[in-house]
Each structure stands twice: as structure tokens, then as C-alpha cells.
Design an enzyme around this catalytic site. Structure first.
Site, PDB file in Angstrom:
ATOM      1  N   PHE A  92     -13.581  -5.302   1.855  1.00 44.44           N
ATOM      2  CA  PHE A  92     -14.740  -4.704   1.179  1.00 44.44           C
ATOM      3  C   PHE A  92     -16.034  -5.248   1.786  1.00 44.44           C
ATOM      4  O   PHE A  92     -16.935  -5.720   1.084  1.00 44.44           O
ATOM      5  CB  PHE A  92     -14.714  -4.979  -0.326  1.00 44.44           C
ATOM      6  CG  PHE A  92     -13.573  -4.323  -1.058  1.00 44.44           C
ATOM      7  CD1 PHE A  92     -13.071  -3.101  -0.665  1.00 44.44           C
ATOM      8  CD2 PHE A  92     -12.994  -4.949  -2.152  1.00 44.44           C
ATOM      9  CE1 PHE A  92     -12.017  -2.494  -1.334  1.00 44.44           C
ATOM     10  CE2 PHE A  92     -11.938  -4.359  -2.835  1.00 44.44           C
ATOM     11  CZ  PHE A  92     -11.450  -3.119  -2.422  1.00 44.44           C
ATOM     12  N   PRO A  93     -16.180  -5.190   3.113  1.00 40.22           N
ATOM     13  CA  PRO A  93     -17.297  -5.889   3.765  1.00 40.22           C
ATOM     14  C   PRO A  93     -18.657  -5.231   3.606  1.00 40.22           C
ATOM     15  O   PRO A  93     -19.679  -5.882   3.848  1.00 40.22           O
ATOM     16  CB  PRO A  93     -16.873  -5.895   5.234  1.00 40.22           C
ATOM     17  CG  PRO A  93     -16.045  -4.656   5.382  1.00 40.22           C
ATOM     18  CD  PRO A  93     -15.280  -4.553   4.089  1.00 40.22           C
ATOM     19  N   TYR A 148       0.842  -1.186   0.000  1.00 50.87           N
ATOM     20  CA  TYR A 148       0.000   0.000   0.000  1.00 50.87           C
ATOM     21  C   TYR A 148       0.881   1.240   0.000  1.00 50.87           C
ATOM     22  O   TYR A 148       1.586   1.534   0.972  1.00 50.87           O
ATOM     23  CB  TYR A 148      -0.915   0.041   1.226  1.00 50.87           C
ATOM     24  CG  TYR A 148      -1.913  -1.089   1.314  1.00 50.87           C
ATOM     25  CD1 TYR A 148      -2.171  -1.932   0.228  1.00 50.87           C
ATOM     26  CD2 TYR A 148      -2.609  -1.324   2.485  1.00 50.87           C
ATOM     27  CE1 TYR A 148      -3.082  -2.968   0.314  1.00 50.87           C
ATOM     28  CE2 TYR A 148      -3.530  -2.353   2.582  1.00 50.87           C
ATOM     29  CZ  TYR A 148      -3.758  -3.180   1.492  1.00 50.87           C
ATOM     30  OH  TYR A 148      -4.663  -4.212   1.597  1.00 50.87           O
ATOM     31  N   GLY A 160     -24.310  -4.693  -3.409  1.00 49.28           N
ATOM     32  CA  GLY A 160     -24.776  -5.086  -4.732  1.00 49.28           C
ATOM     33  C   GLY A 160     -26.273  -4.917  -4.885  1.00 49.28           C
ATOM     34  O   GLY A 160     -26.855  -3.881  -4.529  1.00 49.28           O
ATOM     35  N   GLY A 161     -26.933  -5.947  -5.409  1.00 47.02           N
ATOM     36  CA  GLY A 161     -28.368  -5.903  -5.651  1.00 47.02           C
ATOM     37  C   GLY A 161     -29.203  -5.845  -4.386  1.00 47.02           C
ATOM     38  O   GLY A 161     -30.414  -5.606  -4.449  1.00 47.02           O
TER      39      GLY A 161
END
Length: 299
Positions: free
Chosen positions: A225-226, A80, A230-231
Site C-alpha cells: 500500500f505504498p 490470494y 492520508g492527510g
């Protein structure tokens, strides 16, 4: 008596997980990857994570706010911002000493802002761990992940390098990132694994088998990325419906779903906003019943 009582309370606290069996951490940590690059740089999967934060003082303040709010597991990597991420955590968290644990990763080289290339040569892994120790200003890394397995190097050699660092006292616990059950099983033949960090959230559940496997072995499962939904997102979607029912925000509800999924799940949401930081931590107090959990899982 007080110490014994406190230790018993921590063991019974569902918001705490004992990483590696001996390192108590709160079940919502902080992912520091996004504390890099400047305004206008790509975000999401296209994020470069190539330079240090544009406002370093603000980043330091945010990390200290996180620690003071109870976060005690911070995640970074040598890749990073070419080590600048580790240096930032060292600067921000030095006042807290052993009150916080830092996880970092080795095993990826960055030839350019858009390239992330696995490199698992044992000598390279050991060198990078030594550099991480210097940048983090510590004599022992609490949790050292192999950032990615290198398909060109035997798994036993890669894990052997981390095990040697552990035997030398330079690494407390070993972790793996983005692995399958088969890869994890092979790695464990060489060294004990305390944590697995894979992509996992309401929208991406390809690693269900890994999550279940780690549960049976006492290995922490750390979703990155918890909060992605999304849908499931949307004003009339399942997250919004359940959030209204439990009096939480959609982000808190998505995190609460992960916490409910299994007691060894330790999400590490990242943010550059103090408001979002406190919102994320509020998920520790959100309780879902089985019907709400199932509704979210079904989408």
C-alpha cells in the site's frame, strides 16, 4: 567485456536493488493482490481477495505490459484467491522466464472470504510451498515470504521450514511480512532474511525502526500500500505542492518519497489500470531534493 560493463552499470543504477545480494530487481515492483474479485466487491482493507479476476484476459495483458515496461519483481501469495493469484502470474509471466522474479507467501489460511488466519506449522508451510511451486510452474521460488508469524509456533520452527526449502533448492530467498525488529532479529538466528514486506507509506510510518534496521543489514524493505497519502493528500497539501514543483503526479511523488527514503526500499504498488501502471513506473525518474523530501516527511 559487454557483460562486465552491463553488470557494472546495473550495480551503479540507483533504480535497481540486488535482492539477497544476487538478484537485481527494479525498485518499483508490482503487487498483484488486487487482480482478484469482481466489480462491486469491497476494496481497501475490506477487500476479500477471494476469487480470480473477473476479466482474466485483461489481467494477463496488464501483467505482460508490466513486464515489458521493465517491472521484474511481481508479488503474490498462496492466500490470494486461494492460489488463483499464483496461477494467474504463471500464465502471464511464463513467456519471460528468468527475466522476471516472483515473490509469493505462505503461512495464512483462508477459511472464508473475510478470514486471514496465520498458520505456521512447519509441515503446513512446506506443503504450501510445494503447491506454490506447482501453481507458479517453477522449480524454484525466487522469494518466499512467511506471510505472518504464527504466535502459536516457535519462530525457529517456522523459519526452519523455509530454510529447509532453501537448502533443497526450492526457494532462492526468504522474506518476512509485517514483523518488528525483534521478530526479524529472532528469525535471523535461524535463517538469512532477504526481504521484509511491511505496511509503510506517507500516511503509515509505524515501521520506521524496521526500515532503518533492514538498511543496516542489506535487507530489502518492501512497502505494501505504498501510495496511501492520508492527510498529505489534497489540492493544497504537501504532496500536491511538491508534485507541481517536480513536474510529477501526486502518486509518483508519494512513490518518489519512498525511493528517496533509502536505497533498499522497493515499493510494490498494485493497479488494474495500464495508465496507472505506467504512471507508477514513472516515479523512478522523479528526483526530490532534501528540502522536498523533508516537506513531505513533515506533512
Amino acid at each position: 567485456m559487454t557483460n562486465t560493463t552491463n553488470d557494472t552499470a546495473r550495480r551503479n543504477d540507483t533504480t535497481v536493488f540486488r535482492l539477497g545480494g544476487d538478484l537485481p530487481v527494479r525498485r518499483i515492483g508490482y503487487g498483484s493482490m488486487r487482480l482478484a474479485d469482481g466489480p462491486g466487491d469491497p476494496t481497501g482493507p475490506e477487500a476479500r481477495i477471494w476469487t480470480g479476476p473477473a476479466d482474466r484476459a485483461a489481467a494477463v495483458r496488464l501483467l505482460r505490459t508490466a513486464a515489458e515496461a521493465g517491472v521484474n519483481l511481481f508479488d503474490t501469495a498462496d492466500a490470494y484467491a486461494l492460489g488463483a493469484g499464483e496461477e494467474l502470474l504463471a500464465e502471464a509471466l511464463r513467456p519471460y522466464g528468468d527475466e522476471v522474479a516472483v515473490a509469493t507467501k505462505v503461512g495464512v489460511v483462508r477459511p472464508s472470504p473475510t478470514e486471514w488466519v496465520p498458520l505456521g506449522h512447519p509441515a503446513y508451510l512446506r506443503q504450501q510451498a510445494e503447491l506454490s511451486l506447482r501453481r507458479l510452474r517453477t522449480e524454484q521460488i525466487d522469494l518466499l515470504y512467511l506471510h505472518r508469524l504464527d504466535e502459536n509456533v516457535p519462530v525457529a520452527e517456522q523459519l526452519g521450514a523455509l530454510k529447509r526449502l532453501q537448502e533443497e533448492g526450492k526457494v532462492r530467498h526468504i522474506g518476512l511480512s509485517e514483523v518488528t525488529v525483534e521478530q526479524l532479529t529472532e528469525a535471523e538466528r535461524t535463517a538469512p532474511v532477504a526481504a521484509v514486506q511491511n505496511l509503510y507509506n506517507l500516511a503509515s510510518r509505524e515501521h520506521e525502526a524496521v526500515l532503518d534496521h533492514t538498511a543496516g543489514r542489506g535487507i530489502a524493505f518492501v512497502p505494501f500500500f505504498p501510495i496511501a497519502m492520508g492527510g498529505h493528500a489534497g489540492p493544497d497539501g504537501p504532496v500536491a505542492r511538491v508534485a507541481r514543483a517536480v513536474g510529477a503526479t501526486p502518486s509518483q511523488t508519494a512513490l518518489a518519497w519512498l525511493l528517496h527514503r533509502a536505497p533498499h526500499v522497493l515499493p510494490i504498488p498494485g493497479t488494474s489500470s495500464e495508465r496507472h501502471l505506467r504512471e507508477n513506473l514513472g516515479a523512478l525518474g522523479v528526483r526530490l531534493d532534501e528540502a522536498q523530501f523533508a516537506e513531505l516527511a513533515a506533512g
